[in-house]
Design a protein around this motif. Structure first.
Motif, PDB file in Angstrom:
ATOM      1  N   ASN A 162     -15.363  11.458 -17.212  1.00 24.94           N
ATOM      2  CA  ASN A 162     -15.352  11.203 -18.691  1.00 24.94           C
ATOM      3  C   ASN A 162     -14.269  10.415 -19.126  1.00 24.94           C
ATOM      4  O   ASN A 162     -14.537  10.110 -20.384  1.00 24.94           O
ATOM      5  CB  ASN A 162     -15.494  12.633 -19.315  1.00 24.94           C
ATOM      6  CG  ASN A 162     -14.423  13.364 -19.298  1.00 24.94           C
ATOM      7  OD1 ASN A 162     -13.310  13.144 -18.592  1.00 24.94           O
ATOM      8  ND2 ASN A 162     -14.279  14.478 -20.085  1.00 24.94           N
ATOM      9  N   SER A 165     -15.700   7.212 -20.719  1.00 29.48           N
ATOM     10  CA  SER A 165     -16.436   7.070 -21.950  1.00 29.48           C
ATOM     11  C   SER A 165     -15.514   7.540 -23.015  1.00 29.48           C
ATOM     12  O   SER A 165     -15.651   6.902 -24.239  1.00 29.48           O
ATOM     13  CB  SER A 165     -17.586   7.873 -21.922  1.00 29.48           C
ATOM     14  OG  SER A 165     -17.387   9.162 -21.674  1.00 29.48           O
ATOM     15  N   ALA A 168     -13.545   4.464 -24.045  1.00 36.04           N
ATOM     16  CA  ALA A 168     -14.461   3.291 -23.910  1.00 36.04           C
ATOM     17  C   ALA A 168     -13.882   2.047 -24.688  1.00 36.04           C
ATOM     18  O   ALA A 168     -14.208   0.791 -24.110  1.00 36.04           O
ATOM     19  CB  ALA A 168     -15.783   3.469 -24.548  1.00 36.04           C
TER      20      ALA A 168
END
Length: 239
Positions: A162, A165, A168
């Motif tokens: 994760n 993301s 990002a």
């Protein structure tokens, strides 16, 4: 084939899995319940579904970290208490390695994996692995803590976790296309991968006595909180 009970609580998702006779069953919980509330009932349900007693497991595997301070303490406290109660060894599995295994489960071609997990406070946990023939991973870069921009990227590995993301702004589409063979932000540590890797590590003789179960921290924390001590003591009582 060994029977492995596994738990993983280093992220926002708590999970438990049982690997028995080549069959893997798992439970997970997220949301309002805390990990300490959720994990013991999940373990009890898994054992009941399989018709097994805890003492019939060969070893107890757990996500050792890095990850949430409370989460990895919960996993350590629960597995330590249960292992003492049934006189079984424990098998620590690094959460970044479990994420790499989740990436390979998503993409069988992912043999060189850079795992990147959100560490909060503007940082990520990361490590790089190469798949071994027959299962498990060779460590190419040991678990580390840094900003997203400081994660070394070379050779176009597959990337997961994760952190891709959450950060990002750094791991944007143009960057990922140029740097990575494939991108799997949804590939995260789960008890399914902890069980599978726990079986590999157990077979390789890497199990430990319960008293040697210790979280892997890349940030410092000096003591268990009251809640964490309650989790440990509850696990001992349940055993």
């Amino acid at each position: 084939m060994s029977t492995i009970l596994a738990i993983e609580t280093s992220t926002e998702l708590a999970s438990a899995a049982l690997l028995h006779r080549g069959e893997l069953i798992a439970r997970q919980s997220a949301g309002a319940q805390t990990h300490s509330d959720a994990i013991l009932p999940m373990i009890q349900q898994l054992l009941a579904d399989a018709g097994l007693a805890l003492s019939q497991c060969d070893a107890l595997a757990f996500g050792v970290g890095p990850g949430s301070f409370t989460g990895v303490r919960t996993a350590c406290g629960v597995v330590q208490g249960l292992a003492f109660g049934c006189d079984r060894p424990v098998v620590p599995v690094v959460t970044l390695e479990a994420a790499a295994q989740a990436c390979r489960d998503d993409n069988a071609q992912a043999s060189d994996v850079l795992a990147i997990l959100d560490a909060r406070m503007g940082e990520v946990y990361w490590a790089r692995y190469r798949a071994r023939t027959g299962g498990g991973w060779e460590v190419l870069a040991e678990p580390a803590l840094s900003s997203a921009a400081q994660v070394p990227v070379e050779g176009r590995p597959h990337a997961c976790g994760n952190g891709l993301s959450v950060y990002a702004e750094h791991f944007n589409a143009d960057f990922c296309t140029a740097a990575f063979a494939s991108v799997h932000p949804q590939a995260m540590p789960h008890a399914r991968q902890v069980a599978a890797l726990g079986q590999v590590h157990f077979g390789a003789g890497l199990a430990l006595p319960a008293q040697q179960a210790q979280p892997l921290y890349l940030r410092n924390k000096v003591a268990l909180t009251t809640a964490e001590r309650e989790v440990r003591d509850a696990a001992k009582g349940a055993a």
